[in-house]
Design a protein around this motif. Structure first.
Motif, PDB file in Angstrom:
ATOM      1  N   VAL E 114       0.995  -0.588   0.532  1.00  0.00           N
ATOM      2  CA  VAL E 114       0.045   0.594   0.077  1.00  0.00           C
ATOM      3  C   VAL E 114       0.842   1.346   0.237  1.00  0.00           C
ATOM      4  O   VAL E 114       1.284   1.263   1.408  1.00  0.00           O
ATOM      5  CB  VAL E 114      -0.939   0.159   1.049  1.00  0.00           C
ATOM      6  N   THR E 115       0.654   2.077  -1.293  1.00  0.00           N
ATOM      7  CA  THR E 115       1.386   3.252  -0.899  1.00  0.00           C
ATOM      8  C   THR E 115       0.807   4.732  -1.529  1.00  0.00           C
ATOM      9  O   THR E 115      -0.205   4.100  -0.390  1.00  0.00           O
ATOM     10  CB  THR E 115       2.749   3.346  -2.253  1.00  0.00           C
ATOM     11  N   THR E 116       1.830   5.493  -1.753  1.00  0.00           N
ATOM     12  CA  THR E 116       1.073   6.631  -1.240  1.00  0.00           C
ATOM     13  C   THR E 116      -0.012   7.072  -3.092  1.00  0.00           C
ATOM     14  O   THR E 116      -0.796   6.773  -2.320  1.00  0.00           O
ATOM     15  CB  THR E 116       2.102   8.109  -1.215  1.00  0.00           C
ATOM     16  N   LEU E 117       0.642   7.630  -3.919  1.00  0.00           N
ATOM     17  CA  LEU E 117      -0.215   8.135  -4.803  1.00  0.00           C
ATOM     18  C   LEU E 117      -0.087   6.704  -5.819  1.00  0.00           C
ATOM     19  O   LEU E 117       1.154   6.105  -6.056  1.00  0.00           O
ATOM     20  CB  LEU E 117       0.873   9.744  -5.704  1.00  0.00           C
ATOM     21  N   ASP E 118      -0.935   7.351  -6.800  1.00  0.00           N
ATOM     22  CA  ASP E 118      -1.511   5.814  -7.647  1.00  0.00           C
ATOM     23  C   ASP E 118      -0.053   5.856  -8.974  1.00  0.00           C
ATOM     24  O   ASP E 118       0.708   5.069  -9.521  1.00  0.00           O
ATOM     25  CB  ASP E 118      -2.292   6.248  -8.470  1.00  0.00           C
ATOM     26  N   ARG E 119       0.653   6.841  -8.822  1.00  0.00           N
ATOM     27  CA  ARG E 119       0.902   7.155 -10.142  1.00  0.00           C
ATOM     28  C   ARG E 119       2.786   6.596  -8.881  1.00  0.00           C
ATOM     29  O   ARG E 119       3.677   6.892 -10.402  1.00  0.00           O
ATOM     30  CB  ARG E 119       1.750   8.794 -10.176  1.00  0.00           C
ATOM     31  N   SER E 120       3.345   5.853  -7.845  1.00  0.00           N
ATOM     32  CA  SER E 120       4.415   5.220  -8.540  1.00  0.00           C
ATOM     33  C   SER E 120       4.340   4.080  -7.891  1.00  0.00           C
ATOM     34  O   SER E 120       5.226   3.532  -7.753  1.00  0.00           O
ATOM     35  CB  SER E 120       4.531   5.984  -6.113  1.00  0.00           C
ATOM     36  N   CYS E 121       2.653   3.594  -8.014  1.00  0.00           N
ATOM     37  CA  CYS E 121       2.354   2.126  -8.129  1.00  0.00           C
ATOM     38  C   CYS E 121       3.615   1.545  -9.195  1.00  0.00           C
ATOM     39  O   CYS E 121       4.121   0.251  -9.148  1.00  0.00           O
ATOM     40  CB  CYS E 121       1.257   1.770  -8.197  1.00  0.00           C
ATOM     41  N   GLY E 122       3.737   2.395 -10.223  1.00  0.00           N
ATOM     42  CA  GLY E 122       4.395   1.422 -11.262  1.00  0.00           C
ATOM     43  C   GLY E 122       5.902   1.167 -10.865  1.00  0.00           C
ATOM     44  O   GLY E 122       6.371   0.490 -11.255  1.00  0.00           O
ATOM     45  N   LEU E 123       6.431   2.679 -10.552  1.00  0.00           N
ATOM     46  CA  LEU E 123       7.850   2.442  -9.798  1.00  0.00           C
ATOM     47  C   LEU E 123       8.120   0.939  -9.157  1.00  0.00           C
ATOM     48  O   LEU E 123       8.880   0.275  -9.111  1.00  0.00           O
ATOM     49  CB  LEU E 123       7.721   3.998  -9.075  1.00  0.00           C
ATOM     50  N   ILE E 124       7.096   1.044  -7.956  1.00  0.00           N
ATOM     51  CA  ILE E 124       7.209  -0.020  -7.230  1.00  0.00           C
ATOM     52  C   ILE E 124       7.501  -1.495  -7.383  1.00  0.00           C
ATOM     53  O   ILE E 124       8.605  -2.451  -7.173  1.00  0.00           O
ATOM     54  CB  ILE E 124       6.711   0.112  -6.376  1.00  0.00           C
ATOM     55  N   SER E 159      -7.204   5.527   7.845  1.00  0.00           N
ATOM     56  CA  SER E 159      -8.704   5.482   6.785  1.00  0.00           C
ATOM     57  C   SER E 159      -8.019   5.132   5.596  1.00  0.00           C
ATOM     58  O   SER E 159      -8.766   3.724   4.863  1.00  0.00           O
ATOM     59  CB  SER E 159      -9.306   6.526   7.198  1.00  0.00           C
ATOM     60  N   ALA E 160      -7.400   5.683   4.927  1.00  0.00           N
ATOM     61  CA  ALA E 160      -6.787   5.559   3.777  1.00  0.00           C
ATOM     62  C   ALA E 160      -6.216   4.634   3.419  1.00  0.00           C
ATOM     63  O   ALA E 160      -6.717   3.636   2.287  1.00  0.00           O
ATOM     64  CB  ALA E 160      -6.308   6.480   2.643  1.00  0.00           C
ATOM     65  N   PHE E 161      -6.009   3.865   4.007  1.00  0.00           N
ATOM     66  CA  PHE E 161      -5.049   2.910   4.512  1.00  0.00           C
ATOM     67  C   PHE E 161      -5.113   1.734   4.302  1.00  0.00           C
ATOM     68  O   PHE E 161      -5.404   0.490   3.397  1.00  0.00           O
ATOM     69  CB  PHE E 161      -3.166   2.972   5.985  1.00  0.00           C
ATOM     70  N   LEU E 162      -6.599   2.169   5.150  1.00  0.00           N
ATOM     71  CA  LEU E 162      -7.419   0.489   5.817  1.00  0.00           C
ATOM     72  C   LEU E 162      -8.344   0.139   4.161  1.00  0.00           C
ATOM     73  O   LEU E 162      -8.159  -0.788   3.579  1.00  0.00           O
ATOM     74  CB  LEU E 162      -7.811   0.527   6.641  1.00  0.00           C
ATOM     75  N   ALA E 163      -8.467   1.278   3.427  1.00  0.00           N
ATOM     76  CA  ALA E 163      -9.524   1.058   2.434  1.00  0.00           C
ATOM     77  C   ALA E 163      -8.297   0.490   1.338  1.00  0.00           C
ATOM     78  O   ALA E 163      -8.860  -0.747   0.703  1.00  0.00           O
ATOM     79  CB  ALA E 163      -9.490   2.331   1.866  1.00  0.00           C
ATOM     80  N   VAL E 175      -0.631 -10.468   3.474  1.00  0.00           N
ATOM     81  CA  VAL E 175       0.494  -9.493   4.080  1.00  0.00           C
ATOM     82  C   VAL E 175       0.701  -8.442   3.188  1.00  0.00           C
ATOM     83  O   VAL E 175       0.854  -8.551   2.188  1.00  0.00           O
ATOM     84  CB  VAL E 175       1.932 -10.534   4.309  1.00  0.00           C
ATOM     85  N   LEU E 176       0.861  -7.131   4.240  1.00  0.00           N
ATOM     86  CA  LEU E 176       0.775  -5.691   3.983  1.00  0.00           C
ATOM     87  C   LEU E 176       2.114  -5.370   3.898  1.00  0.00           C
ATOM     88  O   LEU E 176       3.105  -5.868   5.270  1.00  0.00           O
ATOM     89  CB  LEU E 176      -0.274  -5.026   4.353  1.00  0.00           C
ATOM     90  N   VAL E 177       2.569  -4.740   2.749  1.00  0.00           N
ATOM     91  CA  VAL E 177       4.335  -4.103   3.032  1.00  0.00           C
ATOM     92  C   VAL E 177       3.265  -2.458   3.324  1.00  0.00           C
ATOM     93  O   VAL E 177       3.033  -1.586   2.154  1.00  0.00           O
ATOM     94  CB  VAL E 177       4.826  -4.280   1.917  1.00  0.00           C
ATOM     95  N   LEU E 178       4.294  -1.704   3.854  1.00  0.00           N
ATOM     96  CA  LEU E 178       4.203  -0.278   4.038  1.00  0.00           C
ATOM     97  C   LEU E 178       4.595   0.539   2.733  1.00  0.00           C
ATOM     98  O   LEU E 178       6.213   0.353   2.872  1.00  0.00           O
ATOM     99  CB  LEU E 178       4.646   0.510   4.912  1.00  0.00           C
ATOM    100  N   GLY E 179       4.135   1.235   1.724  1.00  0.00           N
ATOM    101  CA  GLY E 179       4.796   1.490   0.558  1.00  0.00           C
ATOM    102  C   GLY E 179       5.894   3.020   0.922  1.00  0.00           C
ATOM    103  O   GLY E 179       5.556   3.488  -0.626  1.00  0.00           O
ATOM    104  N   CYS E 180       5.769   3.303   1.590  1.00  0.00           N
ATOM    105  CA  CYS E 180       6.305   4.622   2.089  1.00  0.00           C
ATOM    106  C   CYS E 180       6.760   4.972   3.118  1.00  0.00           C
ATOM    107  O   CYS E 180       6.450   4.576   3.957  1.00  0.00           O
ATOM    108  CB  CYS E 180       5.831   5.816   1.864  1.00  0.00           C
ATOM    109  N   VAL E 199       4.632  -5.283   7.455  1.00  0.00           N
ATOM    110  CA  VAL E 199       5.533  -5.199   6.883  1.00  0.00           C
ATOM    111  C   VAL E 199       6.399  -3.507   6.620  1.00  0.00           C
ATOM    112  O   VAL E 199       5.735  -2.912   5.759  1.00  0.00           O
ATOM    113  CB  VAL E 199       6.973  -5.360   6.825  1.00  0.00           C
ATOM    114  N   ASP E 200       7.331  -3.074   7.880  1.00  0.00           N
ATOM    115  CA  ASP E 200       7.360  -1.355   7.841  1.00  0.00           C
ATOM    116  C   ASP E 200       9.225  -1.773   7.035  1.00  0.00           C
ATOM    117  O   ASP E 200      10.270  -2.142   7.152  1.00  0.00           O
ATOM    118  CB  ASP E 200       7.409  -0.936   8.748  1.00  0.00           C
TER     119      ASP E 200
END
Lengths: 240, 240, 240, 240, 240, 240
Positions: E114-124, E159-163, E175-180, E199-200
């Motif tokens: 789970v990360t910040t902006l959608d634009r970062s998903c591709g980089l990740i 709240s945004a993270f949980l969604a 398992v979830l990874v904090l994407g920032c 996981v952080d």
């Protein structure tokens, strides 16, 4: 430069539309000539049609006796035959399926294809895979319209296209590919509404063919696309 | 049960050999009938031949007017057409390429294919990939012998096969697949020398076809292999 | 021909059902004998059960002292052990997981698996992957019913199966696979309602085993499935 | 922190060596206790051994009645069982196969595994694949030495290792992984000669287990690794 | 042991938060020092920022003149540069993106980011792929919040993270990874609500760096991560 | 049409050669202008150089104040940055790495890349992978020559290229790609000797850029390549 654009079906009116699209896309100094197979399906929608079409297109090029040409564009989206044409002619060969995908990869991280009937999706997926460009394809989505239905009701076609495009976008597409040669022209109509680049395979293939010719490149003979071996071949059911 | 085995080329003698191999492999109660296309290439070696063959085989089945049959075996290793035949007939369809690979996967962790000319390797790789069974293929290796050369000098064929098989083994193969319908019979000769199981696609396909028929299974119509749409199709260059 | 069908759990009633299904699927001349491990889990639902089951099945075959057999069918969908059995016995070994997938690939472009609990989906995915047949798997979907619940309420089982099948279809499946040996028989009930072929792994495995035996093929010893090395092995917690 | 390190075989001397390696790798404050299964193979070399070992290790942990522990390290390279242990215990579980690969990925673009007998290569490949770390594995290469041969002639072992390592390097490996728990200690001997980092899975797993414990992380119950369902399970052939 | 944790942007307050998280995760005896690039973007959100950040981080390490250090942690989730740092320094280098994925693979079959902006998903996605750990990634999902927005309204962030986490779970994540890097600390808040391990990457990377140092392992020079060649390099626009 | 071709390093002489190659490949009506970064490495050979180069190229385009241009060609083979440039400019962006691969796919079933130092192979592999065109890449092979060595001894360069090309051919390549912008021109010298098409990335990229401009296509803003967010960015170490 002279490019032969082969329709994958026997519907001459569709060849004309394709040639119109090809000419609109071609650079200065390029002449586009259409070639309609004298046999095969009137539209290619599914595997049987696609294989029949492949043989008919190969035959049309084999027996072509017009002016010399510098490249061949195969205008059947998802249809078979491109490797066989590469074996057969000594000029570059570009299939609109792969062409659209190649350019789409340059415009966004993932592309989607919107095509005609759902039954064509599998052919297109396989064609992209074997062409080596499936990796960035997010989805291939059908509109539910047959090839020959596309031209009949422009509003219906646009609306079906936009709905399918939305599904491709949800699957991650950032660029759209028109998944049928008969959709040529539609990219102008839908591009703005979508807010995404829309790639027409016919135009893409014409430009890629020009590029290869311009760079003096043609099909490798060192491997799978060696010239066909001389042997006895019969092209179609013997008369009588 | 009656199984039609289609040769992918027009060489009737090869059809006979294939039918012989199919009969040797068939279970009790199975009748095997060969079908030779009336047109197409005399041997399929490369993409052009393969696409021409696909249309000719589809036409042969379309115009077949013999006794009813329960399954179709497509005896062209690596050749195109199987999905089109699946659309066209209402009985199970098994291609020898995929059949050999399916059985090979049950016999070892990785299999290798030994085929005729190097130019055929690419077709076979693509055929295995789209059939969904390429994952465990360690290598596809050519012998350098043409399809019609196989039967001419048995010692040369065996020797070329064994050399190619060694390359497949080095690449990780634990099982070998005969990569040409014309190799049927060779597995007996080379199997012991190699110390590895050798799978003949013709036999494999006959057994798989029997299995599907026995289980009452046939091609799904829910998706890509729906019946071809009714439309105008011309099968070969119109006379005149 | 005599085929041993091993249940993966200790529930004898389930062995009986499986044997019934196997016999219904077998060709003429094939004798089917069931084998129930004397230890292990009463049903295999998850990784712990699966590994325990694998050892118990290997032990059951190791200590089997009945009449000779020609092939082994492993009737635990997604369960571990098949490679170990291949090392251990000198006859062909077919696991119902891979068997169903192999036949499903012949019937449509993509297949889906409907299984019991969601927790089994991962095992099945890994089993298909290592068997080399995951490429065309569109989805593995759980019904939420445990292995031993399947037989308790036929209507509930059918309804849960149909709901899960719908999800598989949406994911692209054109063919369905029954993802539990205890579902044998269900394919008759649901096949028509779904309009898709439904493959039962037990029947598929029996037919594939017959095919291998019929073709004179057995597991390769040239590599990963060589005979186990002689050494000291203790099978289960020593008494006392 | 207390870590249980399970040997995958019944050879107590090997457990001792593994524990020695684990202790040498552990951070301050970590206690390492070895656990030897009371049943299973004396060494795990192949699929049969691996499945037998998996059940025996699960049983050893199930019946363990020593002091509480904070993590489990599974010291069988390429052996089965890790997912079952994850279901069974409430502390982090790290398998030396995956552990070595995870750390190797941090040290170079591609890693290679050098293991004992060639027959083990397939197990290791599958284990890396399902653990999700196969992508950067350039090769898994056997030395031809059995597990229990490793300790017998140190010079022979080093020489066989270096020869196998060279093959891995040629395949692209930039980092080496010791592919057997019994190789622990060897990395010191060969590391300098190779000019490449050498990762020992036992040490890697101990450190990863410490990391997870230190971060308060343990196995997810949300999915495939939910606690085993309560049911009747028999662990080994009933006496009588 | 002394670990340098580099922020990927110029926002010193974020460096402080990251260092706080790193210290909370570090083992006894580990000193953590933060390093903020003197140039680059104030936050990295997209490709341009990421490439600018990579050069600035490389420069910060190149010109670092503080006390010696034993490892480097790169605290930019999905950002470029790790391979360059591996070439440049003689100690282990761990990027938080790969670190989180490595540990997540040990905790469940599939993980989600789970990360910040959608634009970062591709980089990740690309970063996970090239690190060799994408295979078990079920989804990378954006929250719609920018990097510097995360700290502004804790309730909104949770709240945004949980969604977003819910979408990852539906895609198969266990398992979830904090994407920032700026999410460090959030795992405590959301872990319980989710019922999944979180996981952080910062903590994961610190522990992995400690592990490598503890095991005496560092980057391979045998291949792609050889020391940079001596040559003229100018780091940033020349003044004037 | 005006195309900016950016060198990835600060060596102006190399920019001149690249521009010469670009002009030779460009169609009529296309103007090519070279752009040399004012900072960065004098040659890009490895990851550190590549990341430094990416930032410098982004900066060069950001601060460019010459005549308007219609497309950007990034002339660093395997170097980073293309996605950042796509975010930054409103015209089509083509990287020579992907460009060469796209055209190579149209000429043969598999292509190979011959590059400078072995250390660059990994960058190129990753670049092809993320561009979506790695599937048909048979091998990336180094010549052992540094970027700035290429021009020094033409005979040595040709000989090293031919030797590396032979290895690519053995790996299955049917088409070769020049894996360094500094090799532009070499394709004429080696093409005939090899009997395979040789694709120069600079020429390929110029033609693809012309194609996109000609078709009115540019980078999608719907996703990963949205315009960079406005924020504080510092491009290089602040003076003082």
């Amino acid at each position: 430069m002279r490019i032969i654009v082969t329709n994958c079906n026997t519907t001459g009116q569709m060849t004309e539309e394709i040639v119109r699209g090809a000419r609109a896309a071609a650079g200065p100094g390029t002449t586009v000539a259409g070639l309609t197979p004298t046999w095969g399906p009137e539209s290619a929608e599914g595997w049987l049609d696609s294989y029949l079409s492949a043989a008919a297109v190969l035959d049309a090029l084999r027996t072509y006796d017009g002016p010399a040409y510098d490249a061949v564009v195969l205008a059947g989206f998802g249809e078979h035959g491109r490797e066989g044409v590469r074996e057969s002619v000594d000029v570059p060969v570009v299939d609109i399926t792969e062409a659209a995908a190649h350019l789409a990869c340059l415009l966004g991280r993932r592309y989607g294809v919107v095509t005609t009937l759902d039954r064509s999706c599998g052919l297109i997926e396989d064609s992209l895979e074997t062409a080596g460009v499936a990796r960035n394809c997010a989805a291939v989505v059908g509109t539910g319209l047959g090839v020959l239905d596309l031209a009949q009701d422009q509003a219906r076609t646009e609306s079906a296209f936009l709905a399918a495009a939305e599904r491709a976008r949800e699957a991650g597409a950032e660029v759209l590919v028109l998944g049928c040669a008969g959709m040529t022209g539609l990219h102008r109509a839908v591009g703005e509404k979508l807010g995404m680049p829309v790639v027409d395979g016919v135009g893409a293939a014409v430009r890629l063919a020009e590029s290869l010719v311009g760079l003096g490149l043609t099909t490798s003979r060192a491997g799978g696309y060696a010239r066909p071996l001389p042997k006895r071949r019969v092209w179609g059911r013997p008369a009588g």
